[in-house]
Design a protein around this motif. Structure first.
Motif, short mmCIF file in Angstrom:
data_model
loop_
_atom_site.label_atom_id
_atom_site.label_comp_id
_atom_site.label_asym_id
_atom_site.label_seq_id
_atom_site.Cartn_x
_atom_site.Cartn_y
_atom_site.Cartn_z
N GLU A 115 38.97 49.49 34.23
CA GLU A 115 40.06 50.27 33.65
C GLU A 115 40.83 51.05 34.71
O GLU A 115 42.02 51.35 34.53
CB GLU A 115 39.51 51.25 32.60
N HIS A 116 40.18 51.39 35.82
CA HIS A 116 40.83 52.15 36.88
C HIS A 116 41.52 51.26 37.91
O HIS A 116 42.17 51.76 38.83
CB HIS A 116 39.81 53.05 37.59
N LEU A 117 41.40 49.95 37.75
CA LEU A 117 42.11 49.03 38.63
C LEU A 117 43.53 48.81 38.13
O LEU A 117 43.82 49.07 36.94
CB LEU A 117 41.36 47.69 38.69
N PRO A 118 44.44 48.35 38.98
CA PRO A 118 45.81 48.09 38.54
C PRO A 118 45.84 47.11 37.37
O PRO A 118 45.04 46.16 37.31
CB PRO A 118 46.48 47.47 39.78
N THR A 119 46.74 47.34 36.43
CA THR A 119 46.83 46.49 35.24
C THR A 119 47.19 45.06 35.62
O THR A 119 48.15 44.82 36.35
CB THR A 119 47.89 47.05 34.27
N ALA A 120 46.41 44.12 35.13
CA ALA A 120 46.64 42.70 35.44
C ALA A 120 47.53 42.09 34.38
O ALA A 120 47.35 42.32 33.18
CB ALA A 120 45.31 41.96 35.51
N THR A 121 48.51 41.28 34.81
CA THR A 121 49.43 40.63 33.88
C THR A 121 49.33 39.11 33.93
O THR A 121 49.82 38.42 33.04
CB THR A 121 50.89 41.03 34.20
N THR A 122 48.70 38.58 34.96
CA THR A 122 48.54 37.13 35.09
C THR A 122 47.05 36.78 35.20
O THR A 122 46.22 37.66 35.45
CB THR A 122 49.28 36.60 36.34
N ASN A 123 46.74 35.50 35.05
CA ASN A 123 45.35 35.06 35.14
C ASN A 123 44.77 35.29 36.53
O ASN A 123 43.60 35.66 36.67
CB ASN A 123 45.25 33.56 34.79
N SER A 124 45.58 35.08 37.56
CA SER A 124 45.10 35.28 38.93
C SER A 124 44.81 36.76 39.18
O SER A 124 43.83 37.09 39.87
CB SER A 124 46.13 34.76 39.93
N GLU A 125 45.61 37.65 38.63
CA GLU A 125 45.38 39.08 38.79
C GLU A 125 44.11 39.52 38.05
O GLU A 125 43.35 40.35 38.54
CB GLU A 125 46.59 39.88 38.30
N HIS A 126 43.89 38.94 36.87
CA HIS A 126 42.65 39.21 36.14
C HIS A 126 41.44 38.74 36.95
O HIS A 126 40.40 39.41 37.00
CB HIS A 126 42.67 38.51 34.77
N LEU A 127 41.58 37.58 37.59
CA LEU A 127 40.48 37.02 38.39
C LEU A 127 40.16 37.94 39.56
O LEU A 127 38.98 38.19 39.87
CB LEU A 127 40.88 35.63 38.88
N VAL A 128 41.20 38.45 40.22
CA VAL A 128 41.01 39.37 41.35
C VAL A 128 40.34 40.66 40.88
O VAL A 128 39.42 41.18 41.52
CB VAL A 128 42.35 39.67 42.04
N ASN A 129 40.81 41.22 39.76
CA ASN A 129 40.22 42.45 39.23
C ASN A 129 38.75 42.27 38.86
O ASN A 129 37.92 43.14 39.14
CB ASN A 129 41.00 42.92 38.01
N ASP A 130 38.44 41.14 38.24
CA ASP A 130 37.04 40.87 37.88
C ASP A 130 36.17 40.70 39.12
O ASP A 130 35.02 41.14 39.14
CB ASP A 130 36.96 39.61 37.01
N PHE A 131 36.73 40.08 40.16
CA PHE A 131 35.99 39.91 41.41
C PHE A 131 35.72 41.27 42.05
O PHE A 131 34.59 41.55 42.49
CB PHE A 131 36.77 39.03 42.38
N ILE A 132 36.73 42.13 42.10
CA ILE A 132 36.58 43.46 42.70
C ILE A 132 35.57 44.29 41.91
O ILE A 132 34.68 44.94 42.48
CB ILE A 132 37.94 44.18 42.77
N CYS A 133 35.70 44.25 40.59
CA CYS A 133 34.82 45.03 39.72
C CYS A 133 33.36 44.61 39.90
O CYS A 133 32.47 45.44 40.12
CB CYS A 133 35.25 44.85 38.26
N GLY A 134 33.10 43.30 39.82
CA GLY A 134 31.74 42.81 39.99
C GLY A 134 31.22 43.02 41.39
O GLY A 134 30.05 43.38 41.59
N GLY A 135 32.09 42.84 42.39
CA GLY A 135 31.69 42.99 43.78
C GLY A 135 31.31 44.42 44.13
O GLY A 135 30.28 44.66 44.79
N VAL A 136 32.12 45.38 43.69
CA VAL A 136 31.83 46.79 43.97
C VAL A 136 30.51 47.22 43.31
O VAL A 136 29.67 47.88 43.94
CB VAL A 136 32.99 47.68 43.47
N LEU A 137 30.34 46.83 42.06
CA LEU A 137 29.10 47.17 41.36
C LEU A 137 27.89 46.50 42.00
O LEU A 137 26.84 47.13 42.21
CB LEU A 137 29.20 46.73 39.90
N GLY A 138 28.02 45.21 42.32
CA GLY A 138 26.91 44.49 42.94
C GLY A 138 26.52 45.07 44.28
O GLY A 138 25.33 45.20 44.59
N ALA A 139 27.52 45.44 45.10
CA ALA A 139 27.23 46.01 46.42
C ALA A 139 26.52 47.35 46.28
O ALA A 139 25.54 47.63 47.00
CB ALA A 139 28.53 46.18 47.20
N MET A 140 26.98 48.17 45.34
CA MET A 140 26.37 49.48 45.14
C MET A 140 24.92 49.34 44.64
O MET A 140 24.00 49.98 45.18
CB MET A 140 27.18 50.29 44.13
#
Length: 314
Positions: free
Chosen positions: A216-241
Motif C-alpha cells: 500500500e505504501h508503494l507507488p500506485t500501479a496502473t499496468t501489469n508490469s508495474e504490479h509485477l515490480v511492486n509485488d517483487f519489491i514487496c516480497g523481496g523486502v519482506l524476505g530479506a528482512m
C-alpha cells in the motif's frame, strides 16, 4: 340443495390440491448439515492458491539454488564468501546442483501449503470466529500454515546432508540419503524440527501480516508490469528482512541436521556450542548473512511476483 352444499366442499378440495401442487414445486429446503458443510467444501476446494504457490517455488529454486548452496557452506562452517565459492569450484560443476531434488520437492510443497492453507484457514476462522480481530485470525492462520509445513522436515534434513561435502562419499543422491537415515528410526528424519517450527511460525506471521501494508505504501500501479515490480519489491523486502532476523536459527538448524545418528541435542545446547566456536562474537554468528540478505531479496521477490502474477491469470 345438495349441489349447493357440495360446491364449497369441491372448491375446498380443489384449493387443497392446488396448494399441495404449489408446495411440491417449491425448491427443496437445505438441511442444517448441508447449510453448514457446503460453504466449507467450496472454500477448501479452491486450489488455485496451492497451484500458484507451487509454481512460484519451482521458479525460485531453479534460479537461486547455487547461491543457496554457497550460503549453506557459510552457515555450516563459518566460511567467508570467497572461501565458500572456491570450495564449490573444487567440487566441480557436476556437483553444483547436487541435492536440488529435496529442496525442489520440499519448497514446491511447502509454499503450496503456505499460501493455500493460509487462505483456506483465514476464511474458515473469519467464518467461525467473526468477533475476533482480522489481524488475530490471519496471524493464527499463518501460524497453523507454518506448523503444517514442518511435516516436510525430512526433505530439508536430506538437503542439508547432500549439501555438506563431508557426506559426499557416503551417498550420491536423494534416495541414498533417505535410506541412510532409515536405520536410525523415524525421529532421525525430523532432527532439527524445533528450530524449523519456530522459524516457520515467526516468518509466516510477519510475511502475511506486513505484505499488504508494504504494498500500500508503494507507488500506485496502473499496468501489469508495474504490479509485477511492486509485488517483487514487496516480497523481496519482506524476505530479506525475515531472512536476516531468522539467520541465527538457520545456523543452529544446519548444525543440528548435519549430524547422522547419536544423541539429540537441544537448540540452546547447539547454540551455545556455535557461540563458543565463533569467539562469542555476534558478527561471526551472522557470517554469511549479507549473502542471505541478497538471496532472500531475489528469492522472495521472485516468489511473490510469480505467485501474484499467476493468481491473476489462473
Amino acid at each position: 340443495m345438495s349441489q349447493v352444499k357440495t360446491f364449497p366442499q369441491r372448491r375446498k378440495t380443489v384449493s387443497t390440491m392446488m396448494d399441495s401442487e404449489a408446495h411440491d414445486k417449491r425448491p427443496p429446503m437445505l438441511t442444517s448439515s448441508n447449510q453448514d458443510l457446503s460453504p466449507h467444501i467450496a472454500d477448501v476446494g479452491e486450489i488455485k492458491h496451492y497451484f500458484c504457490g507451487c509454481c512460484a517455488a519451482f521458479n525460485n529454486v531453479a534460479i537461486t539454488y547455487p547461491v543457496q548452496k554457497i550460503l549453506f557452506r557459510q552457515q555450516l562452517y563459518g566460511l567467508k564468501t570467497r572461501d565458500a565459492i572456491l570450495q564449490l569450484r573444487r567440487d566441480g560443476f557436476r556437483n553444483l546442483y547436487r541435492g536440488i531434488l529435496p529442496p525442489l520437492m520440499q519448497k514446491t510443497t511447502t509454499l503450496a501449503l503456505m499460501f493455500g492453507l493460509y487462505e483456506d484457514l483465514s476464511r474458515l476462522l473469519r467464518k467461525h470466529v467473526s468477533s475476533a480481530p482480522e489481524f488475530a485470525t490471519r496471524s493464527v492462520a499463518a501460524l497453523l500454515a507454518g506448523t503444517t509445513e514442518a511435516i516436510l522436515t525430512p526433505f530439508e534434513r536430506v538437503q542439508t546432508l547432500l549439501q555438506d561435502h563431508k557426506h559426499h562419499d557416503k551417498f550420491t543422491n536423494t534416495y541414498q540419503a533417505f535410506r541412510a537415515l532409515r536405520c536410525h528410526g523415524i525421529a532421525e528424519y525430523y532432527r532439527g524440527l524445533v528450530p524449523i517450527l519456530f522459524r516457520n511460525g515467526f516468518s509466516n506471521i510477519l510475511f502475511f501480516g506486513l505484505r499488504g501494508p508494504i504494498k500500500e505504501h508503494l507507488p500506485t500501479a496502473t499496468t501489469n508490469s508495474e504490479h509485477l515490480v511492486n509485488d517483487f519489491i514487496c516480497g523481496g523486502v519482506l524476505g530479506a528482512m525475515l531472512g536476516f532476523l531468522s539467520f541465527p536459527i538457520n545456523v543452529v538448524k544446519a548444525r543440528i541436521q548435519s549430524q547422522i545418528g547419536g544423541p539429540f541435542q537441544s537448540f540452546p545446547m547447539v547454540f551455545k556450542t556455535i557461540w563458543l566456536e565463533r569467539d562469542r562474537k555476534l558478527i561471526n554468528l551472522f557470517r554469511g548473512a549479507h549473502l542471505n540478505y541478497h538471496r532472500s531479496l531475489i528469492s522472495w521477490g521472485i516468489i511473490n511476483a510469480t505467485y501474484e502474477f499467476l493468481l491473476k491469470i489462473v
